[in-house]
Design a protein around this motif. Structure first.
Motif, PDB file in Angstrom:
ATOM      1  N   THR A  39     114.341 -85.933 -35.747  1.00  0.00           N
ATOM      2  CA  THR A  39     113.366 -85.097 -36.838  1.00  0.00           C
ATOM      3  C   THR A  39     112.822 -84.046 -35.669  1.00  0.00           C
ATOM      4  OG1 THR A  39     111.460 -86.453 -36.424  1.00  0.00           O
ATOM      5  CG2 THR A  39     113.217 -87.221 -38.159  1.00  0.00           C
ATOM      6  N   TYR A  40     112.450 -82.897 -36.459  1.00  0.00           N
ATOM      7  CA  TYR A  40     111.409 -82.196 -35.652  1.00  0.00           C
ATOM      8  C   TYR A  40     110.530 -82.730 -35.067  1.00  0.00           C
ATOM      9  CZ  TYR A  40     114.011 -78.785 -38.964  1.00  0.00           C
ATOM     10  OH  TYR A  40     114.754 -78.033 -39.834  1.00  0.00           O
ATOM     11  N   GLY A  41     109.703 -83.605 -35.921  1.00  0.00           N
ATOM     12  CA  GLY A  41     108.699 -84.416 -34.721  1.00  0.00           C
ATOM     13  C   GLY A  41     109.087 -85.274 -33.668  1.00  0.00           C
ATOM     14  N   PRO A  52     105.999 -80.932 -35.356  1.00  0.00           N
ATOM     15  CA  PRO A  52     107.266 -80.456 -35.943  1.00  0.00           C
ATOM     16  C   PRO A  52     107.396 -79.010 -36.631  1.00  0.00           C
ATOM     17  CG  PRO A  52     105.981 -82.305 -36.962  1.00  0.00           C
ATOM     18  CD  PRO A  52     105.076 -81.650 -35.908  1.00  0.00           C
ATOM     19  N   ARG A  53     106.392 -78.381 -36.879  1.00  0.00           N
ATOM     20  CA  ARG A  53     106.359 -76.889 -37.180  1.00  0.00           C
ATOM     21  C   ARG A  53     106.960 -76.009 -36.324  1.00  0.00           C
ATOM     22  NH1 ARG A  53     103.146 -75.487 -42.191  1.00  0.00           N
ATOM     23  NH2 ARG A  53     102.508 -77.458 -42.987  1.00  0.00           N
ATOM     24  N   ARG A  73     114.823 -82.846 -40.985  1.00  0.00           N
ATOM     25  CA  ARG A  73     113.622 -83.152 -41.694  1.00  0.00           C
ATOM     26  C   ARG A  73     113.349 -84.625 -41.699  1.00  0.00           C
ATOM     27  NH1 ARG A  73     112.825 -79.898 -47.344  1.00  0.00           N
ATOM     28  NH2 ARG A  73     111.884 -81.810 -47.876  1.00  0.00           N
ATOM     29  N   ALA A  74     112.255 -85.196 -41.814  1.00  0.00           N
ATOM     30  CA  ALA A  74     112.013 -86.595 -41.559  1.00  0.00           C
ATOM     31  C   ALA A  74     112.578 -87.149 -42.847  1.00  0.00           C
ATOM     32  CB  ALA A  74     110.658 -87.076 -41.256  1.00  0.00           C
TER      33      ALA A  74
END
Length: 128
Positions: A39-41, A52-53, A73-74
């Motif tokens: 994920t981004y995170g 994440p952003r 995305r999560a």
């Protein structure tokens, strides 16, 4: 990390040079094995910087040259506007998917995050 710090992070002042943070994000994307996702995170946590952003912004601006479909995305929802291309990559790589219900918009599958998520195991060089 703000958007401004992505553009001027003290890196080389060459017009074609990537910001240092962007290079690091893209390096992580390239480490993710076929059939797996982060994920981004997860990427931000791996780097110990940003969130994440910020990772999403880097992927949106610079991610075309790396396996962008592996940074997600999560919730497992495919990247809006890129679903057909991403789905083709996931199916070719054997990435675990959850088939969409008939009520789901467009009947587009989601990623099976429980099975597809990669924790970086086996690739610890450079990880802080």
């Amino acid at each position: 990390m703000s958007q401004e710090s992505l553009a001027s992070d003290g890196g080389p002042q060459h017009p074609d040079a990537l910001p240092e943070y962007a290079e690091r994000v893209l390096d992580v994307a390239e480490l993710i094995p076929p059939g797996r996702v982060m994920t981004y995170g997860d990427v931000a946590e791996w780097l110990g910087e940003g969130g994440p952003r910020q990772v999403g912004r880097v992927m949106a601006l610079y991610g075309g040259a790396v396996p962008w479909w592996r940074v997600v995305r999560a919730d497992g929802v495919l990247l809006p506007g890129h679903e057909p291309r991403a789905l083709g990559h996931y199916r070719a790589e054997g990435t675990p998917l959850k088939e969409a219900s008939r009520a789901a918009e467009g009947h587009v599958p989601r990623l099976d995050m429980r099975r597809a998520r990669w924790d970086g195991g086996g690739h610890t060089e450079g990880h802080t």
